[in-house]
Design a protein around this motif. Sequence first.
Motif, PDB file in Angstrom:
ATOM      1  N   SER A 540       0.799  -1.231   0.000  1.00  0.00           N
ATOM      2  CA  SER A 540       0.000   0.000   0.000  1.00  0.00           C
ATOM      3  C   SER A 540       0.836   1.287   0.000  1.00  0.00           C
ATOM      4  O   SER A 540       0.607   2.196   0.797  1.00  0.00           O
ATOM      5  N   ASN A 541       1.811   1.348  -0.893  1.00  0.00           N
ATOM      6  CA  ASN A 541       2.576   2.589  -1.084  1.00  0.00           C
ATOM      7  C   ASN A 541       3.367   2.965   0.170  1.00  0.00           C
ATOM      8  O   ASN A 541       3.602   4.138   0.440  1.00  0.00           O
ATOM      9  N   PHE A 542       3.779   1.968   0.942  1.00  0.00           N
ATOM     10  CA  PHE A 542       4.494   2.190   2.197  1.00  0.00           C
ATOM     11  C   PHE A 542       5.969   1.859   2.018  1.00  0.00           C
ATOM     12  O   PHE A 542       6.324   0.709   1.747  1.00  0.00           O
ATOM     13  N   LEU A 543       6.819   2.871   2.105  1.00  0.00           N
ATOM     14  CA  LEU A 543       8.283   2.716   2.065  1.00  0.00           C
ATOM     15  C   LEU A 543       8.751   1.863   0.883  1.00  0.00           C
ATOM     16  O   LEU A 543       9.507   0.900   1.058  1.00  0.00           O
ATOM     17  N   PRO A 544       8.346   2.191  -0.348  1.00  0.00           N
ATOM     18  CA  PRO A 544       8.735   1.337  -1.482  1.00  0.00           C
ATOM     19  C   PRO A 544      10.240   1.260  -1.684  1.00  0.00           C
ATOM     20  O   PRO A 544      10.752   0.225  -2.119  1.00  0.00           O
ATOM     21  N   TRP A 545      10.965   2.333  -1.389  1.00  0.00           N
ATOM     22  CA  TRP A 545      12.419   2.325  -1.562  1.00  0.00           C
ATOM     23  C   TRP A 545      13.074   1.478  -0.478  1.00  0.00           C
ATOM     24  O   TRP A 545      13.938   0.630  -0.756  1.00  0.00           O
ATOM     25  N   GLN A 546      12.686   1.698   0.760  1.00  0.00           N
ATOM     26  CA  GLN A 546      13.354   1.048   1.889  1.00  0.00           C
ATOM     27  C   GLN A 546      12.988  -0.419   2.045  1.00  0.00           C
ATOM     28  O   GLN A 546      13.694  -1.167   2.723  1.00  0.00           O
ATOM     29  N   THR A 547      11.876  -0.869   1.434  1.00  0.00           N
ATOM     30  CA  THR A 547      11.442  -2.262   1.603  1.00  0.00           C
ATOM     31  C   THR A 547      11.813  -3.144   0.417  1.00  0.00           C
ATOM     32  O   THR A 547      11.287  -4.253   0.281  1.00  0.00           O
ATOM     33  N   SER A 548      12.722  -2.673  -0.424  1.00  0.00           N
ATOM     34  CA  SER A 548      13.060  -3.433  -1.640  1.00  0.00           C
ATOM     35  C   SER A 548      13.487  -4.863  -1.337  1.00  0.00           C
ATOM     36  O   SER A 548      13.196  -5.792  -2.105  1.00  0.00           O
ATOM     37  N   TYR A 549      14.194  -5.064  -0.224  1.00  0.00           N
ATOM     38  CA  TYR A 549      14.675  -6.403   0.136  1.00  0.00           C
ATOM     39  C   TYR A 549      14.099  -6.868   1.469  1.00  0.00           C
ATOM     40  O   TYR A 549      14.662  -7.740   2.123  1.00  0.00           O
ATOM     41  N   ALA A 550      12.993  -6.282   1.881  1.00  0.00           N
ATOM     42  CA  ALA A 550      12.406  -6.646   3.171  1.00  0.00           C
ATOM     43  C   ALA A 550      11.770  -8.034   3.118  1.00  0.00           C
ATOM     44  O   ALA A 550      11.216  -8.444   2.095  1.00  0.00           O
ATOM     45  N   GLU A 551      11.840  -8.740   4.228  1.00  0.00           N
ATOM     46  CA  GLU A 551      11.073  -9.961   4.400  1.00  0.00           C
ATOM     47  C   GLU A 551       9.640  -9.554   4.736  1.00  0.00           C
ATOM     48  O   GLU A 551       9.413  -8.670   5.576  1.00  0.00           O
ATOM     49  N   LEU A 552       8.659 -10.176   4.100  1.00  0.00           N
ATOM     50  CA  LEU A 552       7.257  -9.822   4.292  1.00  0.00           C
ATOM     51  C   LEU A 552       6.604 -10.801   5.258  1.00  0.00           C
ATOM     52  O   LEU A 552       6.795 -12.019   5.172  1.00  0.00           O
ATOM     53  N   ARG A 579      17.983 -15.181   4.234  1.00  0.00           N
ATOM     54  CA  ARG A 579      18.055 -13.918   3.486  1.00  0.00           C
ATOM     55  C   ARG A 579      19.289 -13.945   2.583  1.00  0.00           C
ATOM     56  O   ARG A 579      20.421 -13.896   3.054  1.00  0.00           O
ATOM     57  N   ARG A 580      19.069 -13.995   1.258  1.00  0.00           N
ATOM     58  CA  ARG A 580      20.184 -14.173   0.332  1.00  0.00           C
ATOM     59  C   ARG A 580      20.499 -12.910  -0.468  1.00  0.00           C
ATOM     60  O   ARG A 580      21.564 -12.793  -1.041  1.00  0.00           O
ATOM     61  N   HIS A 581      19.570 -11.963  -0.559  1.00  0.00           N
ATOM     62  CA  HIS A 581      19.794 -10.710  -1.303  1.00  0.00           C
ATOM     63  C   HIS A 581      20.321 -10.977  -2.712  1.00  0.00           C
ATOM     64  O   HIS A 581      21.266 -10.321  -3.179  1.00  0.00           O
ATOM     65  N   GLY A 582      19.728 -11.956  -3.394  1.00  0.00           N
ATOM     66  CA  GLY A 582      20.095 -12.221  -4.775  1.00  0.00           C
ATOM     67  C   GLY A 582      21.159 -13.270  -4.965  1.00  0.00           C
ATOM     68  O   GLY A 582      21.423 -13.698  -6.084  1.00  0.00           O
ATOM     69  N   THR A 583      21.809 -13.710  -3.863  1.00  0.00           N
ATOM     70  CA  THR A 583      22.841 -14.726  -3.994  1.00  0.00           C
ATOM     71  C   THR A 583      22.210 -16.106  -3.897  1.00  0.00           C
ATOM     72  O   THR A 583      21.056 -16.262  -3.485  1.00  0.00           O
ATOM     73  N   ALA A 584      22.974 -17.122  -4.262  1.00  0.00           N
ATOM     74  CA  ALA A 584      22.495 -18.499  -4.170  1.00  0.00           C
ATOM     75  C   ALA A 584      22.670 -19.007  -2.755  1.00  0.00           C
ATOM     76  O   ALA A 584      23.631 -18.668  -2.068  1.00  0.00           O
ATOM     77  N   SER A 585      21.729 -19.824  -2.308  1.00  0.00           N
ATOM     78  CA  SER A 585      21.824 -20.408  -0.977  1.00  0.00           C
ATOM     79  C   SER A 585      22.918 -21.461  -0.962  1.00  0.00           C
ATOM     80  O   SER A 585      23.089 -22.219  -1.919  1.00  0.00           O
TER      81      SER A 585
END
Length: 605
Positions: A540-552, A579-585
């Motif tokens: 809902s338009n909440f912190l779109p920049w800061q939540t790019s890699y947030a766990e939901l 939490r991998r931030h794009g890396t492989a587990s």
Amino acid sequence: MRRLPLPGIPAQAAIDDPALRAAYAACRRFAKTANPTEYSLMQLMPAAMRPSCWALWTALSVPDNIIDTASGTPAQRVTRMRAWITSLEADVKQGTSSDPFRRAIVDTVWRWNLNLRDLSVSFSAIEADAEGRRPATWTDWSARVQRSNASWAGQCLILFNRAGLPTPMRPQYQRDFARYLDGVYLTDTLADLSADLDRGALLLPAEVIDGFDATPADLLQRRWTPQIQALITHLVSRARHQLNAPAFLTVLHPGAVALFTAVSNLFLARLRAVERAGPRLLHTGPRPGKLARQCILAPARAKAALAWQMTPLNVPRTPSLPPQQIALPLTPAARPAAHTPPRPHASGVRPPAIAPDRMPRHVAIIMDGNGRWAAGRDLPRHEGHRAGRSALLDVIEGAREIGLQHLTVYAFSSENWQRSPEEVAHLLELARDGRQQFVAGGVRLRWAGSPDGLPEDLVDELHRGERETRGETGLTLTICFNYGGRAELAGAAADLARAAVAGDLDPNSISEHLLGRYLPNPDMPDVDLLWRTGGEHRISNFLPWQTSYAELHFTDGYWPDVDRRDLWQAIVTYGRRDRRHGTASATPRPAALAKTSSGRSAGDR
């Protein structure tokens, strides 16, 4: 018979009490003698507001003069400053004073319904000057400028607003205004360099002195070396750049534009005098000549006077009872030595033990379901919001207990204006009286959002909460009120565009990191965990920049039914995530391998 003002007191501000009129006149003489430049600029304010400006300037300048004097030890000067502030507190309570300066200050506070706690931030910064601490970086220097002068600028804006001359400082212009203030006070620092050296003070940041291979000893011993010359040339260029073409002028009243344009021109003239001084800069304080000053101020006075004459003002009378906004005490010593510990949960439950590497730094919450909670109980929707505030207070205590560093909550979105006027009114009222709940707990309050459409007193209250808790080092609680994530990003993009047009940056150098620095709260860390209650699965338009890699993390319960245990459970759940931030587990997660009897993996259920 109409009472005429004393010479120098504008007719619009005529006061019947001779002692009070004399008190304002004393502040006027003090300002004119102590700082002719700032006094001449105050004369560009609306005539009816000038006496209050003189009084507020005096309120900050008297303690500053006490600290800057060479008389006594630093501790003795601090004691004298605190004694003066304590006397001001007592005078504010009784509504008058035998001291002329404080009498005018008290009348200004009562007349305009000001909150003197706003001055406490500046008093704390002034007191710190007695210790002679040098700023290490430009960031430290700028923070000191903002702390020392935020009260003066903030109170003047309140005067404008309450006189019927709204001067909204929208988020996209706050960075520009802060940069402009830095330019003003860097110019002051250069022009007053010799006076500061006389008392052994060096207010320039260490990083810029070291960057030019200069030494503090060269400055303190008045040695004009090539390194010092290069340093001064750089500082003049920096200040000139900060003063030129401030973007916030585009949204101000024409009278305020005339005022700020005069400030820019006058301080640019001071920079030219600094340049011309050369080695004399270390021995005398250069100032523009009288003719140069008049060439700047005379047309500014004409433009400002015309603009103010065309605008009706609402100057209040002094009330017979104390205004509601006063909050005392003011002295830096008034802050409690130790903050109250978190209140325990009613059940006595304690937070779970979380390994440091499994603990989120920043949790953001969409507090959803207040209205539906109330509807299910046949209550008005605003009762759900009231219950939701109680839930928030308990969650904050739980965040403090578990050692969370940053908590950000979605209190009112820019889309919430579409709700019924009654519900909006109750939401605004709840926001007004929330600040005092957090001060004793060592919580640092921050506001993210736009002032557009908000009542002026609420905007004042949100800013006041930020100022009063700026020095706290515990939990940082950011209240997103009248907030929209896309608008925040658009404002940052606009700031970047203005900086590029002004020559502050190369458009080709714009990166994600640079854009992040132009957000209203650039030091806000990325969100690690975004939690939403109420059964909805969107951000809902909440912190779109800061939540790019947030766990939901989504839960079905309505927000008023939540307490700190739910926060702790959300954090425990977060700690189990990979939490991998794009890396492989490194290894497959067990849930992906464990098959059920039906052949579906446990993660598919």
